[in-house]
Every structure is written in C-alpha cells, then in structure tokens.
Design a protein around this motif. Structure first.
Motif, PDB file in Angstrom:
ATOM      1  N   ALA A  25       0.816  -1.219   0.000  1.00  0.00           N
ATOM      2  CA  ALA A  25       0.000   0.000   0.000  1.00  0.00           C
ATOM      3  C   ALA A  25       0.849   1.269   0.000  1.00  0.00           C
ATOM      4  O   ALA A  25       0.418   2.303  -0.495  1.00  0.00           O
ATOM      5  N   ALA A  26       2.052   1.203   0.541  1.00  0.00           N
ATOM      6  CA  ALA A  26       2.934   2.370   0.585  1.00  0.00           C
ATOM      7  C   ALA A  26       3.738   2.526  -0.708  1.00  0.00           C
ATOM      8  O   ALA A  26       4.497   3.475  -0.850  1.00  0.00           O
ATOM      9  N   GLY A  27       3.578   1.594  -1.646  1.00  0.00           N
ATOM     10  CA  GLY A  27       4.299   1.670  -2.907  1.00  0.00           C
ATOM     11  C   GLY A  27       5.654   0.996  -2.894  1.00  0.00           C
ATOM     12  O   GLY A  27       6.408   1.099  -3.857  1.00  0.00           O
ATOM     13  N   ARG A  28       5.977   0.287  -1.814  1.00  0.00           N
ATOM     14  CA  ARG A  28       7.256  -0.428  -1.756  1.00  0.00           C
ATOM     15  C   ARG A  28       7.158  -1.711  -2.561  1.00  0.00           C
ATOM     16  O   ARG A  28       6.169  -2.427  -2.503  1.00  0.00           O
ATOM     17  N   LEU A  29       8.192  -2.002  -3.299  1.00  0.00           N
ATOM     18  CA  LEU A  29       8.230  -3.174  -4.154  1.00  0.00           C
ATOM     19  C   LEU A  29       8.217  -4.454  -3.321  1.00  0.00           C
ATOM     20  O   LEU A  29       9.012  -4.616  -2.398  1.00  0.00           O
TER      21      LEU A  29
END
Length: 146
Positions: free
Chosen positions: A136-140
């Motif tokens: 959700a935070a955009g971390r891969l």
C-alpha cells in the motif's frame, strides 16, 4: 567534455546496500582491480536503473568504456535479482497485507535488428514487459523477469 550534476531520487541506504553486494562479490571472486570502486559502480547502475540515463552518457561521465558500463550495470542487476524474493515467498508476504497493488509496465529498450517480439504496438516502441506487485505504501514486493 562538459559534466553536470544530477540527482537520483534514492536513499543513501540503497546505494550502500548495492555497494556492499558488489564489494562482497568482488571479494568472493578475488577481483584484484576494477576501473570503478564498488560505490561508484553502484552509483552508475542506480543512475541507469532509476533515471534511465543512457550508457553512453554514463560511460563518458564515469570515464569508462560503454562496454564496461554495460557490464557493471548487468553485474549489479544480477546481484539485486539474486537477493530478491521468489514469487512463492512474495505471495506469503502479500497474504499478510491489507491489499497489494499489481501493475505492469513497459521498459523501453534500444532496438536491435530482428527484435520484433519486443515491439509493443500499444506504446509504438520496443520494450520488455515487467509485472510488479507493491504494498500500500508503494514499496516493491515482487517484480517479474523482463
């Protein structure tokens, strides 16, 4: 030759992590001499991967040959890929998340003769397709092979 400063939107931690991987690899191979030290090689690879800077421009900026720049970037990609999770491990991690983001992107490549399978009619250019899962935070969390 003129040079100019550039910024890469990545943390120092990312640079140090990749430099440590490169340093360890060189020690395992007992590599005696390289044109760039591990930190500069990591910076070269991250500049190419993050900003998409052409290898010819990076090679000139780092005062190395284009072939050497390609080899250094390829080595860094292989080291990062070796530390990445496989899909089964990533799926275990994803199950613990509230939700995950699945997306695909076309990464542009230079056209070489007879690369018709790599042509995207939608984007009207040559490239490789990569599928990505992020939290959700955009971390891969996971990325497919190109």
């Amino acid at each position: 030759m003129l040079s100019y400063p550039a910024a890469i939107p990545l943390s120092t931690r990312s640079l140090n992590h990749l430099a440590a991987l490169i340093r360890t690899r060189r020690q395992q191979r007992r590599s005696r001499w390289r044109r760039l030290d591990p930190g500069r090689q990591a910076l070269l690879a991250l500049a190419h991967l993050r900003n998409g800077d052409p290898l010819t421009r990076l090679a000139a900026g780092f005062e190395i040959g284009v072939t050497t720049a390609w080899r250094y970037v390829r080595e860094a990609i292989d080291l990062l890929a070796a530390t990445a999770d496989d899909l089964a491990t990533a799926m275990t991690r994803i199950r613990l998340l509230a939700y995950a983001i699945l997306d695909g992107t076309l990464i542009p490549i230079d056209r070489v003769a007879n690369q018709k399978p790599y042509y995207s009619g939608k984007h009207k250019r040559h490239g490789v397709n990569v599928q990505v899962i992020a939290d959700a935070a955009g971390r891969l969390v996971w990325a497919s092979a190109a």
